[in-house]
Scaffold this motif. Structure first.
Motif, PDB file in Angstrom:
ATOM      1  N   VAL A  64      25.861  37.561  44.825  1.00 60.87           N
ATOM      2  CA  VAL A  64      26.220  38.426  43.700  1.00 60.87           C
ATOM      3  C   VAL A  64      24.980  39.085  43.111  1.00 60.87           C
ATOM      4  O   VAL A  64      24.993  40.268  42.766  1.00 60.87           O
ATOM      5  CB  VAL A  64      26.994  37.619  42.621  1.00 60.87           C
ATOM      6  CG1 VAL A  64      27.103  38.384  41.327  1.00 60.87           C
ATOM      7  CG2 VAL A  64      28.378  37.267  43.129  1.00 60.87           C
ATOM      8  N   GLU A  65      23.892  38.349  43.007  1.00 58.42           N
ATOM      9  CA  GLU A  65      22.657  38.905  42.458  1.00 58.42           C
ATOM     10  C   GLU A  65      21.974  39.893  43.407  1.00 58.42           C
ATOM     11  O   GLU A  65      21.304  40.803  42.964  1.00 58.42           O
ATOM     12  CB  GLU A  65      21.669  37.777  42.118  1.00 58.42           C
ATOM     13  CG  GLU A  65      22.010  37.034  40.864  1.00 58.42           C
ATOM     14  CD  GLU A  65      21.847  37.884  39.622  1.00 58.42           C
ATOM     15  OE1 GLU A  65      20.854  38.626  39.518  1.00 58.42           O
ATOM     16  OE2 GLU A  65      22.724  37.806  38.745  1.00 58.42           O
ATOM     17  N   HIS A  66      22.117  39.700  44.712  1.00 59.57           N
ATOM     18  CA  HIS A  66      21.399  40.511  45.710  1.00 59.57           C
ATOM     19  C   HIS A  66      22.389  41.164  46.680  1.00 59.57           C
ATOM     20  O   HIS A  66      22.328  40.924  47.887  1.00 59.57           O
ATOM     21  CB  HIS A  66      20.414  39.633  46.479  1.00 59.57           C
ATOM     22  CG  HIS A  66      19.432  38.933  45.619  1.00 59.57           C
ATOM     23  ND1 HIS A  66      19.618  37.639  45.191  1.00 59.57           N
ATOM     24  CD2 HIS A  66      18.261  39.342  45.076  1.00 59.57           C
ATOM     25  CE1 HIS A  66      18.594  37.284  44.442  1.00 59.57           C
ATOM     26  NE2 HIS A  66      17.766  38.302  44.349  1.00 59.57           N
ATOM     27  N   ALA A 102      31.287  43.836  48.784  1.00 60.98           N
ATOM     28  CA  ALA A 102      30.447  43.899  47.586  1.00 60.98           C
ATOM     29  C   ALA A 102      31.169  44.639  46.463  1.00 60.98           C
ATOM     30  O   ALA A 102      31.058  44.268  45.291  1.00 60.98           O
ATOM     31  CB  ALA A 102      29.115  44.586  47.910  1.00 60.98           C
ATOM     32  N   ALA A 103      31.928  45.675  46.814  1.00 63.08           N
ATOM     33  CA  ALA A 103      32.702  46.404  45.806  1.00 63.08           C
ATOM     34  C   ALA A 103      33.790  45.518  45.209  1.00 63.08           C
ATOM     35  O   ALA A 103      34.039  45.558  44.002  1.00 63.08           O
ATOM     36  CB  ALA A 103      33.315  47.658  46.420  1.00 63.08           C
ATOM     37  N   VAL A 104      34.424  44.703  46.031  1.00 59.68           N
ATOM     38  CA  VAL A 104      35.458  43.789  45.536  1.00 59.68           C
ATOM     39  C   VAL A 104      34.836  42.753  44.598  1.00 59.68           C
ATOM     40  O   VAL A 104      35.391  42.460  43.527  1.00 59.68           O
ATOM     41  CB  VAL A 104      36.194  43.112  46.712  1.00 59.68           C
ATOM     42  CG1 VAL A 104      37.050  41.955  46.241  1.00 59.68           C
ATOM     43  CG2 VAL A 104      37.041  44.127  47.457  1.00 59.68           C
ATOM     44  N   VAL A 105      33.679  42.208  44.961  1.00 60.39           N
ATOM     45  CA  VAL A 105      33.002  41.233  44.106  1.00 60.39           C
ATOM     46  C   VAL A 105      32.608  41.878  42.785  1.00 60.39           C
ATOM     47  O   VAL A 105      32.783  41.296  41.709  1.00 60.39           O
ATOM     48  CB  VAL A 105      31.769  40.641  44.825  1.00 60.39           C
ATOM     49  CG1 VAL A 105      30.890  39.863  43.865  1.00 60.39           C
ATOM     50  CG2 VAL A 105      32.207  39.778  45.977  1.00 60.39           C
ATOM     51  N   GLU A 106      32.084  43.092  42.837  1.00 59.87           N
ATOM     52  CA  GLU A 106      31.690  43.798  41.617  1.00 59.87           C
ATOM     53  C   GLU A 106      32.905  44.081  40.735  1.00 59.87           C
ATOM     54  O   GLU A 106      32.857  43.924  39.509  1.00 59.87           O
ATOM     55  CB  GLU A 106      30.977  45.107  41.970  1.00 59.87           C
ATOM     56  CG  GLU A 106      30.373  45.811  40.797  1.00 59.87           C
ATOM     57  CD  GLU A 106      29.187  45.076  40.191  1.00 59.87           C
ATOM     58  OE1 GLU A 106      28.945  45.251  38.982  1.00 59.87           O
ATOM     59  OE2 GLU A 106      28.525  44.310  40.905  1.00 59.87           O
ATOM     60  N   TYR A 107      34.008  44.482  41.337  1.00 55.92           N
ATOM     61  CA  TYR A 107      35.245  44.729  40.580  1.00 55.92           C
ATOM     62  C   TYR A 107      35.740  43.447  39.928  1.00 55.92           C
ATOM     63  O   TYR A 107      36.124  43.445  38.756  1.00 55.92           O
ATOM     64  CB  TYR A 107      36.315  45.308  41.504  1.00 55.92           C
ATOM     65  CG  TYR A 107      37.660  45.479  40.830  1.00 55.92           C
ATOM     66  CD1 TYR A 107      37.872  46.535  39.950  1.00 55.92           C
ATOM     67  CD2 TYR A 107      38.694  44.585  41.066  1.00 55.92           C
ATOM     68  CE1 TYR A 107      39.094  46.694  39.319  1.00 55.92           C
ATOM     69  CE2 TYR A 107      39.922  44.738  40.435  1.00 55.92           C
ATOM     70  CZ  TYR A 107      40.120  45.801  39.569  1.00 55.92           C
ATOM     71  OH  TYR A 107      41.324  45.943  38.943  1.00 55.92           O
ATOM     72  N   TYR A 108      35.724  42.355  40.673  1.00 61.17           N
ATOM     73  CA  TYR A 108      36.171  41.068  40.134  1.00 61.17           C
ATOM     74  C   TYR A 108      35.278  40.629  38.981  1.00 61.17           C
ATOM     75  O   TYR A 108      35.768  40.171  37.944  1.00 61.17           O
ATOM     76  CB  TYR A 108      36.173  40.007  41.235  1.00 61.17           C
ATOM     77  CG  TYR A 108      36.495  38.627  40.742  1.00 61.17           C
ATOM     78  CD1 TYR A 108      37.795  38.280  40.399  1.00 61.17           C
ATOM     79  CD2 TYR A 108      35.501  37.672  40.588  1.00 61.17           C
ATOM     80  CE1 TYR A 108      38.102  37.005  39.927  1.00 61.17           C
ATOM     81  CE2 TYR A 108      35.785  36.408  40.119  1.00 61.17           C
ATOM     82  CZ  TYR A 108      37.088  36.083  39.793  1.00 61.17           C
ATOM     83  OH  TYR A 108      37.370  34.838  39.320  1.00 61.17           O
ATOM     84  N   ASP A 109      33.954  40.768  39.144  1.00 63.90           N
ATOM     85  CA  ASP A 109      33.031  40.389  38.080  1.00 63.90           C
ATOM     86  C   ASP A 109      33.212  41.270  36.844  1.00 63.90           C
ATOM     87  O   ASP A 109      33.132  40.800  35.718  1.00 63.90           O
ATOM     88  CB  ASP A 109      31.583  40.470  38.559  1.00 63.90           C
ATOM     89  CG  ASP A 109      31.214  39.322  39.476  1.00 63.90           C
ATOM     90  OD1 ASP A 109      32.008  38.356  39.560  1.00 63.90           O
ATOM     91  OD2 ASP A 109      30.149  39.397  40.108  1.00 63.90           O
ATOM     92  N   HIS A 110      33.457  42.547  37.057  1.00 62.63           N
ATOM     93  CA  HIS A 110      33.677  43.463  35.936  1.00 62.63           C
ATOM     94  C   HIS A 110      34.979  43.138  35.214  1.00 62.63           C
ATOM     95  O   HIS A 110      35.048  43.178  33.987  1.00 62.63           O
ATOM     96  CB  HIS A 110      33.694  44.909  36.435  1.00 62.63           C
ATOM     97  CG  HIS A 110      33.887  45.916  35.348  1.00 62.63           C
ATOM     98  ND1 HIS A 110      32.920  46.175  34.404  1.00 62.63           N
ATOM     99  CD2 HIS A 110      34.934  46.708  35.046  1.00 62.63           C
ATOM    100  CE1 HIS A 110      33.362  47.091  33.567  1.00 62.63           C
ATOM    101  NE2 HIS A 110      34.589  47.437  33.936  1.00 62.63           N
ATOM    102  N   LYS A 111      36.004  42.800  35.975  1.00 69.41           N
ATOM    103  CA  LYS A 111      37.309  42.502  35.390  1.00 69.41           C
ATOM    104  C   LYS A 111      37.280  41.200  34.596  1.00 69.41           C
ATOM    105  O   LYS A 111      37.938  41.083  33.565  1.00 69.41           O
ATOM    106  CB  LYS A 111      38.357  42.416  36.498  1.00 69.41           C
ATOM    107  CG  LYS A 111      39.770  42.379  35.997  1.00 69.41           C
ATOM    108  CD  LYS A 111      40.750  42.488  37.145  1.00 69.41           C
ATOM    109  CE  LYS A 111      42.162  42.511  36.598  1.00 69.41           C
ATOM    110  NZ  LYS A 111      43.146  42.667  37.652  1.00 69.41           N
TER     111      LYS A 111
END
Length: 105
Positions: A22-24, A74-83
């Motif tokens: 997630v960080e990299h 990575a987009a799915v992880v970013e979306y999940y983290d944002h949500k």
């Protein structure tokens, strides 16, 4: 001394790997691309019936498909983290909390 539970070790190592990914995100995608192209070249070189140029083209296409899949992940992880609101905690350390910076100069 009691032995550690293997499930606990696996969960903690999986959690630490997930946090690193997630960080990299871009570094992870780059490493996946590099390993994908290296693996594809190694596989294609074992095929004696193909020309060298075709082997290189196939390796590039395989690595490109793997990179697109990694970027989608990575987009799915970013979306999940944002949500879930986890990105606010991650970026809060970079944003000033007080109003010392203003545009009224």
């Amino acid at each position: 001394m009691a032995a550690a539970d293997p499930k606990t070790i696996t969960k903690s190592s999986f959690k630490s790997i997930r946090e690193w990914v997630v960080e990299h995100k871009l570094r992870t995608v780059g490493c996946l691309w590099l390993s994908g192209i290296a693996g594809s070249i190694a596989y294609n070189w074992s095929q004696p019936a193909m020309k060298t140029s075709v082997k290189i083209i196939h390796a590039r296409l395989h690595a490109q498909a793997l990179t697109l899949a990694a970027l989608a992940g990575a987009a799915v992880v970013e979306y999940y983290d944002h949500k879930t609101g986890k990105t606010q905690d991650r970026y809060a350390k970079f944003l000033p909390l007080d109003n010392t910076y203003s545009r009224e100069d």
